[in-house]
Design an enzyme around this catalytic site. Structure first.
Site, mmCIF file in Angstrom:
data_model
loop_
_atom_site.group_PDB
_atom_site.id
_atom_site.type_symbol
_atom_site.label_atom_id
_atom_site.label_comp_id
_atom_site.label_asym_id
_atom_site.label_seq_id
_atom_site.Cartn_x
_atom_site.Cartn_y
_atom_site.Cartn_z
ATOM 1 N N CYS A 196 0.872 -1.173 0.000
ATOM 2 C CA CYS A 196 0.000 0.000 0.000
ATOM 3 C C CYS A 196 0.911 1.226 0.000
ATOM 4 O O CYS A 196 2.123 1.116 0.220
ATOM 5 C CB CYS A 196 -0.917 0.010 1.229
ATOM 6 S SG CYS A 196 -0.024 0.184 2.771
ATOM 7 N N CYS A 242 2.685 6.868 8.061
ATOM 8 C CA CYS A 242 1.837 7.038 6.874
ATOM 9 C C CYS A 242 1.046 8.350 7.001
ATOM 10 O O CYS A 242 0.494 8.634 8.070
ATOM 11 C CB CYS A 242 0.875 5.862 6.765
ATOM 12 S SG CYS A 242 -0.297 6.068 5.419
ATOM 13 N N CYS A 281 -8.762 3.328 6.199
ATOM 14 C CA CYS A 281 -8.034 3.449 4.937
ATOM 15 C C CYS A 281 -8.637 2.496 3.894
ATOM 16 O O CYS A 281 -9.007 1.374 4.216
ATOM 17 C CB CYS A 281 -6.579 3.093 5.190
ATOM 18 S SG CYS A 281 -5.623 3.019 3.694
ATOM 19 N N HIS A 305 5.327 -6.055 8.245
ATOM 20 C CA HIS A 305 5.033 -7.458 8.574
ATOM 21 C C HIS A 305 5.378 -8.365 7.410
ATOM 22 O O HIS A 305 4.502 -8.996 6.821
ATOM 23 C CB HIS A 305 3.547 -7.619 8.927
ATOM 24 C CG HIS A 305 3.177 -6.947 10.198
ATOM 25 N ND1 HIS A 305 1.983 -6.323 10.388
ATOM 26 C CD2 HIS A 305 3.871 -6.780 11.348
ATOM 27 C CE1 HIS A 305 1.939 -5.804 11.607
ATOM 28 N NE2 HIS A 305 3.074 -6.071 12.206
ATOM 29 N N GLU A 352 -0.608 1.529 15.950
ATOM 30 C CA GLU A 352 -1.257 2.765 15.473
ATOM 31 C C GLU A 352 -2.176 3.348 16.561
ATOM 32 O O GLU A 352 -2.215 4.564 16.769
ATOM 33 C CB GLU A 352 -2.074 2.455 14.213
ATOM 34 C CG GLU A 352 -2.757 3.690 13.668
ATOM 35 C CD GLU A 352 -3.769 3.365 12.573
ATOM 36 O OE1 GLU A 352 -3.517 2.443 11.774
ATOM 37 O OE2 GLU A 352 -4.801 4.046 12.515
ATOM 38 N N SER A 379 0.908 -11.296 8.808
ATOM 39 C CA SER A 379 0.255 -10.063 8.344
ATOM 40 C C SER A 379 -1.260 -10.248 8.365
ATOM 41 O O SER A 379 -1.807 -11.105 7.666
ATOM 42 C CB SER A 379 0.750 -9.740 6.925
ATOM 43 O OG SER A 379 -0.227 -9.004 6.225
ATOM 44 N N SER A 410 1.936 -5.605 2.666
ATOM 45 C CA SER A 410 3.344 -5.492 3.057
ATOM 46 C C SER A 410 4.225 -6.485 2.279
ATOM 47 O O SER A 410 5.317 -6.829 2.710
ATOM 48 C CB SER A 410 3.479 -5.708 4.568
ATOM 49 O OG SER A 410 2.775 -6.862 4.949
ATOM 50 N N THR A 412 -6.998 2.910 11.106
ATOM 51 C CA THR A 412 -7.105 2.916 9.633
ATOM 52 C C THR A 412 -7.478 1.541 9.067
ATOM 53 O O THR A 412 -8.023 1.452 7.977
ATOM 54 C CB THR A 412 -5.797 3.381 8.981
ATOM 55 O OG1 THR A 412 -4.731 2.591 9.497
ATOM 56 C CG2 THR A 412 -5.528 4.840 9.209
ATOM 57 N N HIS A 446 2.736 2.992 11.026
ATOM 58 C CA HIS A 446 1.585 3.238 11.897
ATOM 59 C C HIS A 446 1.879 4.179 13.066
ATOM 60 O O HIS A 446 1.035 4.397 13.914
ATOM 61 C CB HIS A 446 0.884 1.948 12.330
ATOM 62 C CG HIS A 446 1.760 0.926 12.927
ATOM 63 N ND1 HIS A 446 1.721 -0.390 12.547
ATOM 64 C CD2 HIS A 446 2.690 1.028 13.865
ATOM 65 C CE1 HIS A 446 2.598 -1.057 13.257
ATOM 66 N NE2 HIS A 446 3.190 -0.227 14.051
HETATM 67 S S1 SF4 Z 1 -3.097 3.818 6.501
HETATM 68 FE FE1 SF4 Z 1 -2.062 1.845 6.702
HETATM 69 S S2 SF4 Z 1 -3.013 0.561 5.118
HETATM 70 FE FE2 SF4 Z 1 -3.507 2.691 4.602
HETATM 71 S S3 SF4 Z 1 -1.909 3.359 3.187
HETATM 72 FE FE3 SF4 Z 1 -1.266 3.941 5.251
HETATM 73 S S4 SF4 Z 1 0.001 2.223 5.961
HETATM 74 FE FE4 SF4 Z 1 -1.200 1.484 4.218
#
Ligand code: SF4
Length: 298
Positions: A27, A114, A211, A57, A144, A239, A282, A183, A92
């Site tokens: 991602c 992120c 997300c 992960h 997170e 994961s 991941s 997320t 996270h």
């Molecule tokens: S919030 Fe988490 S799943 Fe979404 S893009 Fe960011 S790292 Fe990836």
């Protein structure tokens, strides 16, 4: 008259087709964290580079980063870390106290949180500063959630599911409440939680901070399953989002296998005509490519 014998060897000519899910693999946030770590390691002038916990992960990706010199710190244990070392923050994120601790140790923070998680941290801090009660829907053991909680002020409440939401008391009419989500939280559970809280708090602001990356991979897999004879789900066994993809593949396709590397492709897959491939958020591109190469070359 001597008999004429033909020995017929079985001849298998397979034209295997490999189809990739429309959305698979890294991602945006994980790719950004891995790129940040790679760049930091490449441009490092002799100082040690650490990540606070495993960066992602995926064992294969971690081994690649370790070969480039990345060391993994357990939790935020900075005791044996020399000043001027670089510490990479995972996608996270971490609570503000951890960033402070790194700076007090005179180490450099390389923040690979992120942007979507950063936005949740900022919202938690903003509403806490405005006097809101901040409620976060998430898994209490997830990094997170621990990070966002650190920004959410003294009136913070964590709920993991609808049953936790049911147990909350009624909020007074003049109390402002904001609901955020981890997320990667389940959309259905979040919807249920927000409906329960709407009955308990008159001034409730709901912020869906889930997300779309996980959902996009799941939907692409659901679309892929009817087109193939079997699906390979590629990713780390630890994961959570990859495990979920495997569940979906098992439900929607006759053959489904969860593999970490090309070495784990089950033998029977080489006899299938059409194989679909998906990968967790991941899973490195190089691992996906090696699975495709192994299937098409054998
Ligand atoms: S919030 Fe988490 S799943 Fe979404 S893009 Fe960011 S790292 Fe990836």
């Amino acid at each position: 008259m001597p008999g004429l014998f033909f020995i017929l060897f079985p001849l298998y000519i397979t034209f295997m087709e490999v189809i990739l899910a429309d959305v698979l693999g890294y991602c945006f946030g994980v790719r950004r964290a891995v790129d940040t770590a790679t760049l930091t390691l490449e441009n490092n002038n002799g100082n040690k580079v650490y990540s606070l916990g495993p960066l992602i992960h995926n064992q294969v990706a971690l081994e690649m980063l370790s070969e480039k010199g990345l060391c993994v710190l357990k939790d935020d244990n900075l005791e044996n870390v020399k000043a001027e070392s670089k510490i990479i923050i995972r996608a996270h994120g971490v609570p503000p106290e951890t960033l402070k601790k790194i700076e007090e140790n005179k180490c450099e923070v390389i923040n690979a949180t992120c942007p979507k998680v950063l936005a949740s941290q900022k919202s938690a801090a903003k509403y806490a500063a405005m006097g809101y009660t901040v409620i976060l829907a998430g898994d209490r053991n997830h990094g997170e959630v621990v990070g966002i909680a650190g920004y959410a002020g003294k009136k913070f409440i964590l709920i993991e599911n609808c049953s936790d939401a049911e147990k909350l008391p009624l909020f007074s009419a003049d109390e402002n409440v904001v609901l955020l989500s981890q997320t990667t939280f389940s959309r259905e559970e979040f919807k249920g939680i927000s409906e329960i809280l709407q009955k308990k708090a008159q001034n409730l602001k709901v912020m869906d901070t889930i997300c779309s990356a996980t959902r996009e991979r799941q939907e692409a897999l659901e679309a892929l399953c009817p087109k193939v004879d079997g699906v390979l789900v590629v990713g780390g066994k630890n994961s959570a989002n990859t495990k979920r993809l495997f569940q979906i593949a098992k439900t929607n396709c006759k053959h489904a296998a969860f593999i970490e590397t090309a070495d784990e492709i089950p033998e029977e897959y080489y006899l299938l005509d059409k194989i679909g491939i998906t990968a967790g958020a991941s899973t490195p591109d190089s691992v996906i490519q090696s699975v495709v190469a192994r299937l098409t070359k054998k």
